[in-house]
Design a protein around this motif. Structure first.
Motif, PDB file in Angstrom:
ATOM      1  N   TYR A 194     -54.386 -41.150 -58.619  1.00 29.83           N
ATOM      2  CA  TYR A 194     -54.570 -41.711 -59.723  1.00 29.83           C
ATOM      3  C   TYR A 194     -55.894 -42.206 -59.896  1.00 29.83           C
ATOM      4  O   TYR A 194     -56.592 -42.174 -61.047  1.00 29.83           O
ATOM      5  N   ARG A 195     -56.455 -43.004 -58.981  1.00 33.49           N
ATOM      6  CA  ARG A 195     -57.727 -43.561 -59.090  1.00 33.49           C
ATOM      7  C   ARG A 195     -58.978 -42.627 -59.216  1.00 33.49           C
ATOM      8  O   ARG A 195     -59.831 -42.775 -59.657  1.00 33.49           O
ATOM      9  N   GLN A 210     -59.724 -29.503 -67.841  1.00 37.45           N
ATOM     10  CA  GLN A 210     -58.674 -28.425 -67.062  1.00 37.45           C
ATOM     11  C   GLN A 210     -58.435 -29.093 -65.576  1.00 37.45           C
ATOM     12  O   GLN A 210     -57.457 -29.084 -64.879  1.00 37.45           O
ATOM     13  N   PHE A 211     -59.536 -29.934 -65.235  1.00 38.78           N
ATOM     14  CA  PHE A 211     -59.227 -30.748 -63.853  1.00 38.78           C
ATOM     15  C   PHE A 211     -57.931 -31.707 -64.052  1.00 38.78           C
ATOM     16  O   PHE A 211     -57.231 -31.826 -63.174  1.00 38.78           O
ATOM     17  N   ASP A 212     -57.981 -32.460 -65.124  1.00 37.61           N
ATOM     18  CA  ASP A 212     -56.787 -33.285 -65.295  1.00 37.61           C
ATOM     19  C   ASP A 212     -55.490 -32.743 -65.306  1.00 37.61           C
ATOM     20  O   ASP A 212     -54.726 -33.241 -64.703  1.00 37.61           O
ATOM     21  N   GLU A 213     -55.501 -31.418 -65.994  1.00 38.57           N
ATOM     22  CA  GLU A 213     -54.087 -30.867 -66.137  1.00 38.57           C
ATOM     23  C   GLU A 213     -53.815 -30.298 -64.937  1.00 38.57           C
ATOM     24  O   GLU A 213     -52.586 -30.647 -64.307  1.00 38.57           O
ATOM     25  N   ILE A 245     -50.406 -33.992 -58.346  1.00 41.42           N
ATOM     26  CA  ILE A 245     -49.531 -35.143 -58.267  1.00 41.42           C
ATOM     27  C   ILE A 245     -48.154 -35.108 -58.214  1.00 41.42           C
ATOM     28  O   ILE A 245     -47.379 -35.689 -57.461  1.00 41.42           O
ATOM     29  N   ARG A 246     -47.501 -34.470 -59.099  1.00 40.16           N
ATOM     30  CA  ARG A 246     -46.187 -34.368 -59.295  1.00 40.16           C
ATOM     31  C   ARG A 246     -45.585 -33.820 -58.166  1.00 40.16           C
ATOM     32  O   ARG A 246     -44.612 -34.035 -57.379  1.00 40.16           O
ATOM     33  N   LYS A 247     -46.170 -32.393 -57.669  1.00 41.99           N
ATOM     34  CA  LYS A 247     -45.849 -31.822 -56.566  1.00 41.99           C
ATOM     35  C   LYS A 247     -45.959 -32.561 -55.441  1.00 41.99           C
ATOM     36  O   LYS A 247     -44.929 -32.845 -54.286  1.00 41.99           O
ATOM     37  N   TRP A 248     -47.001 -33.199 -54.935  1.00 41.14           N
ATOM     38  CA  TRP A 248     -47.323 -34.062 -53.871  1.00 41.14           C
ATOM     39  C   TRP A 248     -46.165 -35.187 -53.579  1.00 41.14           C
ATOM     40  O   TRP A 248     -45.699 -35.391 -52.593  1.00 41.14           O
ATOM     41  N   LEU A 264     -67.054 -39.890 -64.499  1.00 42.78           N
ATOM     42  CA  LEU A 264     -68.207 -39.239 -64.141  1.00 42.78           C
ATOM     43  C   LEU A 264     -68.459 -37.928 -65.051  1.00 42.78           C
ATOM     44  O   LEU A 264     -69.502 -37.813 -65.295  1.00 42.78           O
ATOM     45  N   ALA A 265     -67.401 -37.383 -65.669  1.00 49.50           N
ATOM     46  CA  ALA A 265     -67.695 -36.305 -66.565  1.00 49.50           C
ATOM     47  C   ALA A 265     -68.403 -36.810 -67.830  1.00 49.50           C
ATOM     48  O   ALA A 265     -69.330 -36.293 -68.493  1.00 49.50           O
TER      49      ALA A 265
END
Length: 324
Positions: free
Chosen positions: A163-164, A193-196, A202-205, A172-173
């Motif tokens: 999350y951080r 695209q990165f956020d998505e 994150i949900r998978k991990w 940075l973007a």
């Protein structure tokens, strides 16, 4: 950083007298178009990162840029020599990306000073400290030399909190868009695209790591503190008697006594940390000693940010499974 084109340069003038085809024929005759062929493309950003995780992130947001990391995952980023090659990289950098929170205090100021590059000095847009974009844990108000190698600004290893890391990525973007406005839309498209993808990961991990909740470990320093907090793992002992000091035999004996009264599921260390104390303790307790990757490219399973997290969780799950 815009592409220089035939139309942009010459059409406004020649079109007053000729149509486009006639203009092109005239310029070919005069030998002007062949010269234009060698005008270089828009220059990409030159980026120096202090740690490999920021190199991996920068390459995702700005794939057209030249990115170089001052350290590898197998090096302790606290202690790096400000060698001439790094000073040269810093001198040509449009943007420097570092963790901050005092992690690079032993060598980064020297790089900044010797590079004499005004773009990457503190306070300039070209100097990006990731720690300034998030809230660190473990801040200290009062520090003295007897406390060892501590960070008053908080724990700088926050790249192991997804999350951080996502918050840092978005900041940075925006910084890249500010210093390189010609590529602004590209940076914003890439960070979307990165956020998505990152949120999906994150949900998978978090689903995969469910069995790790309640795990108890002994580990070095506070290197994996963010990872442990995110996954619900408790660090019940520290292999370092004080931050920055290797485990002494007396300290290891204390940890052994601790393990007699407290459940310990594994002993954890990073690739660049001394494994001897961790392995000795793990054998005495009868639990696995796990070498975890600290950053990208630590091993052939952690070649990108996503596979770094995959590898971390996989190794911790295997430790739990081996304990039965």
């Amino acid at each position: 950083m815009m592409r220089i084109s035939f139309n942009t340069l010459f059409n406004p003038f020649f079109s007053l007298f000729f149509n486009n085809e006639d203009c092109r024929w005239l310029l070919l005759t005069l030998g002007i178009i062949p010269v234009l062929t060698f005008i270089p493309e828009a220059r990409a950003l030159n980026i120096l990162t202090c740690e490999p995780e920021w190199k991996a992130l920068a390459e995702q947001i700005a794939p057209h840029s030249n990115v170089y990391s001052a350290t590898s995952a197998l090096q302790d980023p606290h202690h790096i020599e400000a060698r001439p090659g790094l000073i040269a990289k810093m001198r040509s950098a449009d943007l420097a990306i570092c963790s901050g929170a005092g992690l690079e205090v032993g060598w980064l100021p020297l790089l900044q000073m010797k590079s004499a590059n005004a773009r990457v000095q503190n306070g300039k847009d070209g100097m990006f400290y990731a720690a300034e974009q998030i809230d660190t844990i473990g801040k200290l108000k009062n520090v003295n030399p007897t406390m060892g190698d501590v960070h008053p600004e908080g724990n700088p290893h926050f790249h192991l909190d997804p999350y951080r890391l996502m918050t840092v990525a978005n900041a940075l973007a925006e910084r890249m868009a500010k210093i390189d406005p010609d590529h602004r839309e590209s940076y914003r498209k890439n960070i979307e695209q990165f956020d998505e993808q990152w949120q999906r990961n994150i949900r998978k991990w978090e689903q995969e790591a469910t069995p790790l909740k309640g795990m108890q470990v002994v580990a070095y320093h506070t290197s994996f503190e963010y990872l442990f907090q995110w996954l619900g793992i408790s660090m019940v002992g520290d292999l370092e008697p004080k931050p920055g000091l290797p485990p002494s035999s007396k300290h290891l004996s204390r940890l052994l006594n601790l393990a007699k009264n407290t459940r310990v599921d594994a002993v954890v260390y990073a690739s660049y940390q001394d494994k001897s104390g961790a392995e000795w303790l793990s054998k005495q307790i009868g639990v696995p000693a796990i070498k975890l990757p600290m950053s990208v490219n630590d091993n052939n399973k952690s070649q990108a940010l996503t596979t770094l997290y995959d590898d971390l969780i996989d190794k911790l799950l295997k430790a739990i499974e081996s304990n039965g």
